[in-house]
Design a protein around this motif. Structure first.
Motif, short mmCIF file in Angstrom:
data_model
loop_
_atom_site.label_atom_id
_atom_site.label_comp_id
_atom_site.label_asym_id
_atom_site.label_seq_id
_atom_site.Cartn_x
_atom_site.Cartn_y
_atom_site.Cartn_z
N ARG A 137 -4.84 24.51 -9.86
CA ARG A 137 -5.76 23.80 -8.99
C ARG A 137 -4.95 22.84 -8.14
O ARG A 137 -3.89 22.36 -8.54
CB ARG A 137 -6.81 23.04 -9.80
CG ARG A 137 -6.17 22.20 -10.89
CD ARG A 137 -7.13 21.32 -11.61
NE ARG A 137 -8.18 22.10 -12.24
CZ ARG A 137 -9.36 21.60 -12.57
NH1 ARG A 137 -9.63 20.35 -12.30
NH2 ARG A 137 -10.25 22.35 -13.18
N ASN A 158 -3.66 30.75 -14.06
CA ASN A 158 -5.03 30.72 -13.56
C ASN A 158 -5.73 29.39 -13.79
O ASN A 158 -6.87 29.22 -13.36
CB ASN A 158 -5.85 31.89 -14.15
CG ASN A 158 -5.87 31.87 -15.66
OD1 ASN A 158 -4.96 31.34 -16.29
ND2 ASN A 158 -6.89 32.44 -16.26
N SER A 159 -5.06 28.43 -14.42
CA SER A 159 -5.62 27.07 -14.45
C SER A 159 -5.19 26.32 -13.19
O SER A 159 -5.51 25.14 -13.02
CB SER A 159 -5.18 26.31 -15.70
OG SER A 159 -3.79 26.06 -15.66
N ASP A 172 -8.89 26.45 -6.16
CA ASP A 172 -8.60 26.96 -7.51
C ASP A 172 -7.80 28.26 -7.39
O ASP A 172 -7.42 28.68 -6.27
CB ASP A 172 -9.88 27.12 -8.33
CG ASP A 172 -10.80 28.21 -7.81
OD1 ASP A 172 -10.36 29.02 -6.97
OD2 ASP A 172 -11.97 28.25 -8.25
N THR A 185 -8.78 31.05 -21.50
CA THR A 185 -9.95 30.20 -21.23
C THR A 185 -10.07 29.83 -19.74
O THR A 185 -11.07 29.22 -19.36
CB THR A 185 -9.93 28.90 -22.06
OG1 THR A 185 -8.69 28.26 -21.83
CG2 THR A 185 -10.12 29.19 -23.53
N ASP A 186 -9.08 30.13 -18.95
CA ASP A 186 -9.14 29.78 -17.53
C ASP A 186 -9.57 30.94 -16.64
O ASP A 186 -9.36 30.90 -15.44
CB ASP A 186 -7.80 29.20 -17.07
CG ASP A 186 -7.50 27.87 -17.74
OD1 ASP A 186 -8.38 26.99 -17.69
OD2 ASP A 186 -6.42 27.72 -18.34
N THR A 238 -12.35 32.58 -14.75
CA THR A 238 -13.71 32.33 -14.28
C THR A 238 -14.30 33.64 -13.77
O THR A 238 -13.56 34.54 -13.38
CB THR A 238 -13.68 31.32 -13.11
OG1 THR A 238 -12.86 31.88 -12.08
CG2 THR A 238 -13.12 29.98 -13.54
N PRO A 239 -15.66 33.73 -13.75
CA PRO A 239 -16.27 34.91 -13.14
C PRO A 239 -15.76 35.13 -11.71
O PRO A 239 -15.53 36.25 -11.28
CB PRO A 239 -17.76 34.58 -13.18
CG PRO A 239 -17.90 33.61 -14.33
CD PRO A 239 -16.63 32.82 -14.36
N LYS A 240 -15.57 34.02 -11.00
CA LYS A 240 -15.09 34.13 -9.60
C LYS A 240 -13.71 34.79 -9.54
O LYS A 240 -13.44 35.62 -8.66
CB LYS A 240 -15.03 32.71 -9.02
CG LYS A 240 -14.48 32.59 -7.62
CD LYS A 240 -14.70 31.16 -7.13
CE LYS A 240 -13.60 30.65 -6.23
NZ LYS A 240 -13.64 29.18 -6.06
#
Ligand code: 5AD
Length: 454
Positions: free
Chosen positions: A214, A211-212, A224, A249-250, A252-254
């Motif tokens: 990009r 999920n990091s 992303d 930590t990766d 995101t709310p999205k």
């Protein structure tokens, strides 16, 4: 073993150890070799080339592979022309030791050099004196344009990211797989479309910290991980999208919103915690605190009440005290993961921990702590499985039950193995997604009955 069409006289057998990324890499090697005319060997005996795709994450994984190399010597003795190759993370980590302990190995190839395999095999076949090595790490290599030779089936993998930039103090991955890089979204979409055309129903996106993800092309907006998922959802034929492993930590709310919104995205997340102790998390350089981890779990469960969660936990890391361990137990009791993968710390050379932190928890203590949390998780999993009774779950059928061929088997959206009798009045076959009402369970399997979808 990969099913590579026979296109020339030579046949390759690929044996895979370690994580799902390695399974995907073996399919990549299969694709590279099929493209240059190699066929697939059904057994080791008929192989002209044997490749062992290896893992380096713990010492035990490496010990097992050294044991396997000793076994394989007999194939070399029986067939002096056999090319034996060691690929992947342990090849990258222990090249000298491999050459020293198993001088009969012909090829040592790291995770960024699989395009060179055909040439390496040619060279090893021709000269056969010293092993042929290629261990360059290449921060641009994402194997774009290559099509992995996937096992035909319902479910397949796509690597969307290679390498890792986190440098957790205990972990060898950044050293053996190099820097993080994302595969272009267009390439991921191409592969997933191809899989849909071939009849795959489920795709699992892979990356060390997926999920990091990009990716950005000059002059275009960045894509992303949530964007990438959203690009895959509309692909017809693909019914379920999974990914592993996200890094805490990766999130995101999205991303959380995307998972909550899209029915096709599996309601199961693997979220490696490693420890419940804030002090240990800091020593590990995990970049999150215990409170932040707890909050992330809360946020995810609030947004996606149906979510199933699993984790990775290590015990006996350098400096771990009884008090730290109690924090880990407390994390597991509080979070009640559906599943957990539990490990003893294993010192890996070159890592920050190996250079700076004594491996000071005794083997006895590591064993005791591990047994304790295995038992704890078994009882939590049993309770979590029982709570499924009475619920109706969407199951992707992938075959028949091993015990009774009148039962179908598959996984629920929460990634739990589920079996149910074939309905009498309707044909249900592998690849179908059906509703199953859970009526019973064993410690690792749900048992249910087919119900008509509403
Ligand atoms: N020792 C033991 N376990 C490890 N892992 C990673 N590095 C080590 C190590 N040196 C575990 C972590 C990781 C999982 C893939 O393997 O829990 O999440």
């Amino acid at each position: 073993m990969l099913d590579i069409e026979s296109r020339s006289g030579k046949k390759v057998f690929i044996e895979t150890y370690g994580c799902q990324m390695n399974l995907a890499d073996s399919e990549l090697m299969g694709g590279v070799l099929a493209g240059t005319g190699y066929g697939s060997a059904k057994t080791l005996d008929e192989a002209d080339v044997i490749l062992i795709n290896t893992c380096a994450v713990r010492e035990r994984a490496e010990d097992r592979i050294f044991g396997r190399l000793t076994d394989l010597l007999r194939y070399k003795n029986a067939n002096p022309d056999l090319v034996l190759g060691i690929a992947g993370c342990m090849a990258q980590h222990l090249r000298e030791k491999i050459i020293d302990q198993a001088p009969y190995v012909d090829i040592v190839v790291g995770p960024d050099s699989y395009r060179n395999l055909p040439a390496m095999i040619d060279k090893a076949t021709g000269e056969a004196a010293d092993p042929v090595l290629d261990l360059k790490l290449d921060k641009a290599e994402v194997y774009e344009g290559l099509t992995p030779k996937r096992r035909p089936g319902i479910s397949g993998w796509v690597s969307v990211q290679r390498g890792c930039d986190k440098f957790c103090t205990f972990c060898i991955v950044p050293f053996v797989r190099g820097r993080e890089r994302g595969v272009a979204p267009s390439e991921v979409v191409r592969q997933v479309r191809e899989m849909a055309e071939q009849g795959y129903k489920e795709v699992t996106l892979l990356g060390q910290t997926v999920n990091s993800y990009r990716h950005q092309l000059p002059g275009e907006p960045e894509t992303d991980f949530a964007d990438l998922l959203s690009m895959l959802v509309p692909i017809d034929g693909i019914e379920r999208i999974r990914f592993t492993s996200p890094y805490p930590t990766d999130f995101t709310p999205k991303l959380i919103e995307t998972i909550a919104r899209e029915d096709k995205i599996s309601k199961y997340l693997h979220l490696p915690a490693q420890s419940g102790s804030a002090r240990m998390l800091e020593m590990m350089r995990r970049q999150y605190t215990r409170d932040e981890y707890d909050k992330l779990i809360d946020d995810i469960r609030t947004a996606i009440p149906d979510i199933a969660l699993s984790t990775d936990i290590m015990v006996g890391s350098p400096g771990e005290t009884d008090e730290d361990f109690i924090q880990t137990v407390e994390l597991m009791e509080k979070t009640r993961f559906d599943f957990a993968y539990l490990f003893k710390y294993s010192e890996r050379s070159n890592t920050y921990a190996a250079r700076n932190m004594p491996d000071d928890v005794s083997e006895q203590e590591k064993g005791d702590r591990l047994r304790h949390i295995i038992e704890l998780q078994e009882s939590i999993s049993a309770e979590v499985f029982k709570q499924e009774i009475g619920r109706t779950r969407r199951v992707l059928v992938d075959g028949v039950s091993r015990r009774d061929e009148n039962d179908l088997a598959g996984r629920s959206d929460q990634f739990k193995r589920t079996i149910f009798p074939k309905p009498a009045d309707r044909e249900v076959k592998p690849g179908d997604i059906v509703d199953v009402r859970i009526t019973d369970c064993t410690s690792h399997t749900l048992i249910g009955e087919y119900v008509e979808s509403k």
